[in-house]
Motif scaffolding. Structure first.
Motif, PDB file in Angstrom:
ATOM      1  N   ASP A  83     -14.550   5.856   5.446  1.00 34.66           N
ATOM      2  CA  ASP A  83     -14.170   5.900   6.851  1.00 34.66           C
ATOM      3  C   ASP A  83     -12.796   5.258   6.975  1.00 34.66           C
ATOM      4  OD1 ASP A  83     -14.403   6.463   9.568  1.00 34.66           O
ATOM      5  OD2 ASP A  83     -15.395   4.571  10.021  1.00 34.66           O
ATOM      6  N   ILE A  84     -11.985   5.757   7.888  1.00 34.86           N
ATOM      7  CA  ILE A  84     -10.669   5.171   8.140  1.00 34.86           C
ATOM      8  C   ILE A  84     -10.334   5.387   9.608  1.00 34.86           C
ATOM      9  CG2 ILE A  84      -9.486   7.270   7.382  1.00 34.86           C
ATOM     10  CD1 ILE A  84      -7.187   5.437   6.395  1.00 34.86           C
TER      11      ILE A  84
ATOM     12  N   TRP B 194     -10.677   0.345   7.242  1.00 34.25           N
ATOM     13  CA  TRP B 194     -11.233   1.255   6.240  1.00 34.25           C
ATOM     14  C   TRP B 194     -12.635   0.800   5.878  1.00 34.25           C
ATOM     15  CZ3 TRP B 194      -7.240   1.755   1.711  1.00 34.25           C
ATOM     16  CH2 TRP B 194      -6.066   2.333   2.191  1.00 34.25           C
ATOM     17  N   ARG B 195     -13.479   1.743   5.576  1.00 29.99           N
ATOM     18  CA  ARG B 195     -14.740   1.452   4.899  1.00 29.99           C
ATOM     19  C   ARG B 195     -14.599   2.057   3.512  1.00 29.99           C
ATOM     20  NH1 ARG B 195     -19.166  -0.687   6.056  1.00 29.99           N
ATOM     21  NH2 ARG B 195     -18.901  -0.509   8.303  1.00 29.99           N
ATOM     22  N   LEU B 196     -14.681   1.203   2.512  1.00 30.24           N
ATOM     23  CA  LEU B 196     -14.587   1.636   1.124  1.00 30.24           C
ATOM     24  C   LEU B 196     -15.974   1.586   0.504  1.00 30.24           C
ATOM     25  CD1 LEU B 196     -11.372  -0.263  -0.011  1.00 30.24           C
ATOM     26  CD2 LEU B 196     -11.575   2.082   0.815  1.00 30.24           C
ATOM     27  N   THR B 197     -16.263   2.542  -0.335  1.00 30.89           N
ATOM     28  CA  THR B 197     -17.511   2.546  -1.085  1.00 30.89           C
ATOM     29  C   THR B 197     -17.165   2.458  -2.563  1.00 30.89           C
ATOM     30  OG1 THR B 197     -18.657   3.865   0.586  1.00 30.89           O
ATOM     31  CG2 THR B 197     -19.617   3.842  -1.620  1.00 30.89           C
ATOM     32  N   TYR B 198     -17.721   1.462  -3.212  1.00 35.68           N
ATOM     33  CA  TYR B 198     -17.539   1.264  -4.642  1.00 35.68           C
ATOM     34  C   TYR B 198     -18.805   1.751  -5.334  1.00 35.68           C
ATOM     35  CZ  TYR B 198     -13.891  -1.880  -2.964  1.00 35.68           C
ATOM     36  OH  TYR B 198     -12.810  -2.403  -2.327  1.00 35.68           O
ATOM     37  N   LYS B 199     -18.656   2.657  -6.290  1.00 30.34           N
ATOM     38  CA  LYS B 199     -19.794   3.184  -7.035  1.00 30.34           C
ATOM     39  C   LYS B 199     -19.628   2.834  -8.499  1.00 30.34           C
ATOM     40  CE  LYS B 199     -20.500   7.113  -3.941  1.00 30.34           C
ATOM     41  NZ  LYS B 199     -20.591   8.586  -3.848  1.00 30.34           N
TER      42      LYS B 199
ATOM     43  N   LEU C  34       0.823  -1.199   0.000  1.00 30.29           N
ATOM     44  CA  LEU C  34       0.000   0.000   0.000  1.00 30.29           C
ATOM     45  C   LEU C  34       0.862   1.255   0.000  1.00 30.29           C
ATOM     46  CD1 LEU C  34      -2.992   1.069   0.441  1.00 30.29           C
ATOM     47  CD2 LEU C  34      -2.358   1.228   2.841  1.00 30.29           C
ATOM     48  N   GLU C  35       0.459   2.237  -0.796  1.00 29.79           N
ATOM     49  CA  GLU C  35       1.136   3.522  -0.761  1.00 29.79           C
ATOM     50  C   GLU C  35       0.865   4.176   0.587  1.00 29.79           C
ATOM     51  OE1 GLU C  35       0.889   6.261  -4.074  1.00 29.79           O
ATOM     52  OE2 GLU C  35       0.181   4.624  -5.336  1.00 29.79           O
ATOM     53  N   PRO C  36       1.907   4.628   1.298  1.00 33.70           N
ATOM     54  CA  PRO C  36       1.712   5.237   2.615  1.00 33.70           C
ATOM     55  C   PRO C  36       0.740   6.418   2.613  1.00 33.70           C
ATOM     56  CG  PRO C  36       4.033   4.810   2.227  1.00 33.70           C
ATOM     57  CD  PRO C  36       3.321   4.521   0.942  1.00 33.70           C
ATOM     58  N   LYS C  37       0.625   7.118   1.479  1.00 32.57           N
ATOM     59  CA  LYS C  37      -0.276   8.275   1.423  1.00 32.57           C
ATOM     60  C   LYS C  37      -1.735   7.894   1.688  1.00 32.57           C
ATOM     61  CE  LYS C  37      -1.365   8.257  -3.504  1.00 32.57           C
ATOM     62  NZ  LYS C  37      -1.301   8.985  -4.767  1.00 32.57           N
ATOM     63  N   PHE C  38      -2.104   6.633   1.419  1.00 36.85           N
ATOM     64  CA  PHE C  38      -3.486   6.219   1.650  1.00 36.85           C
ATOM     65  C   PHE C  38      -3.814   6.097   3.137  1.00 36.85           C
ATOM     66  CE2 PHE C  38      -3.168   4.492  -2.781  1.00 36.85           C
ATOM     67  CZ  PHE C  38      -4.052   5.402  -3.334  1.00 36.85           C
ATOM     68  N   LEU C  39      -2.790   5.966   3.987  1.00 38.73           N
ATOM     69  CA  LEU C  39      -3.030   5.875   5.429  1.00 38.73           C
ATOM     70  C   LEU C  39      -3.488   7.212   6.007  1.00 38.73           C
ATOM     71  CD1 LEU C  39       0.030   3.688   6.446  1.00 38.73           C
ATOM     72  CD2 LEU C  39      -2.329   2.938   6.093  1.00 38.73           C
ATOM     73  N   VAL C  40      -3.201   8.289   5.317  1.00 42.62           N
ATOM     74  CA  VAL C  40      -3.596   9.614   5.793  1.00 42.62           C
ATOM     75  C   VAL C  40      -4.553  10.310   4.820  1.00 42.62           C
ATOM     76  CG1 VAL C  40      -1.535   9.946   7.205  1.00 42.62           C
ATOM     77  CG2 VAL C  40      -1.489  10.634   4.801  1.00 42.62           C
ATOM     78  N   ALA C  41      -5.094   9.572   3.877  1.00 46.78           N
ATOM     79  CA  ALA C  41      -6.046  10.157   2.923  1.00 46.78           C
ATOM     80  C   ALA C  41      -7.315  10.574   3.658  1.00 46.78           C
ATOM     81  CB  ALA C  41      -6.380   9.146   1.830  1.00 46.78           C
ATOM     82  N   PRO C  42      -7.833  11.747   3.348  1.00 43.94           N
ATOM     83  CA  PRO C  42      -9.046  12.197   4.036  1.00 43.94           C
ATOM     84  C   PRO C  42     -10.269  11.370   3.643  1.00 43.94           C
ATOM     85  CG  PRO C  42      -8.247  13.865   2.475  1.00 43.94           C
ATOM     86  CD  PRO C  42      -7.286  12.732   2.437  1.00 43.94           C
ATOM     87  N   VAL C  43     -11.185  11.229   4.598  1.00 45.96           N
ATOM     88  CA  VAL C  43     -12.451  10.553   4.321  1.00 45.96           C
ATOM     89  C   VAL C  43     -13.120  11.280   3.162  1.00 45.96           C
ATOM     90  CG1 VAL C  43     -14.763  10.103   5.257  1.00 45.96           C
ATOM     91  CG2 VAL C  43     -12.742   9.679   6.655  1.00 45.96           C
ATOM     92  N   GLY C  44     -13.664  10.500   2.243  1.00 50.25           N
ATOM     93  CA  GLY C  44     -14.303  11.060   1.054  1.00 50.25           C
ATOM     94  C   GLY C  44     -13.414  11.047  -0.166  1.00 50.25           C
ATOM     95  N   SER C  45     -12.130  10.719   0.029  1.00 52.56           N
ATOM     96  CA  SER C  45     -11.193  10.686  -1.093  1.00 52.56           C
ATOM     97  C   SER C  45     -11.557   9.586  -2.080  1.00 52.56           C
ATOM     98  CB  SER C  45      -9.767  10.425  -0.603  1.00 52.56           C
ATOM     99  OG  SER C  45      -9.298  11.447   0.205  1.00 52.56           O
TER     100      SER C  45
END
Length: 187
Positions: A121-122, A132-137, A92-103
């Protein structure tokens, strides 16, 4: 990758029904390789290797496993690899650990449909553990066709930590990027 190794059978392990469905849809577009790829609906840790394997790609796999499961998998791979066989590991890219909710973290098109993935959610639940809660659209034009929420646990390890672990197991290793490493069984 399958086109480059046209004389090998490929075993793909994917426990997620959502990801398995996406992979199968993409695979159907490639007549030249789909007959050689077996997509199994099981965890990689539960797979019993019958034969020696001639290469491994762990794309986003290790983070889904707990530390002891990661270690068991690496030892199982070591046992089932011949000398000089490569393992390509993506983390995993480390940037995803601090990505804001809604990204929005990914966009892919399949036919006339567009698939987008969002972090809804993270939470950090341990030193290197995240939920993480991921939403797939799924969109057809501007209209939403489907939405799926998925809870995902993640155990983050840096490339350096994995390289160190593999080196102790007698693999030759190389860091290819911040998210990609190569290990070759040395003995």
């Amino acid at each position: 990758m399958a086109n480059m190794i046209c004389d090998k059978e490929i075993i793909a392990l994917e426990p997620s029904a959502y990801m398995r469905t996406a992979f199968m849809a993409r695979l159907m577009e490639h007549n030249e390789v789909k007959e050689r790829i077996s997509l199994l609906p099981i965890d990689v840790g539960k797979y019993s290797f019958r034969d020696k394997i001639s290469g491994v790609m762990c794309m986003g796999v290790l983070g889904h496993l707990k530390r002891d499961e990661q270690e068991k998998l690496l030892y199982k791979l070591d046992k089932n690899l011949n000398i000089n066989v490569p393992i390509l590991i993506e983390l995993l890219e480390p940037k995803f650990l601090v990505a804001p909710v809604g990204s929005r973290i990914s966009v892919a098109t399949q036919g006339r449909l567009r698939y987008e993935t969002y972090i809804t959610d993270i939470k950090q639940v341990g030193m290197d553990q995240w939920t993480w809660r991921l939403t797939y659209k799924v969109f057809c034009g501007k209209n939403i066709v489907s939405t799926v929420d998925s809870l995902m646990s993640w155990n983050y390890q840096s490339v350096e930590k994995i390289l160190n672990q593999l080196t102790k197991m007698h693999f030759r290793t190389a860091k290819l990027s911040e998210t990609l490493l190569l290990a070759i069984k040395a003995r």
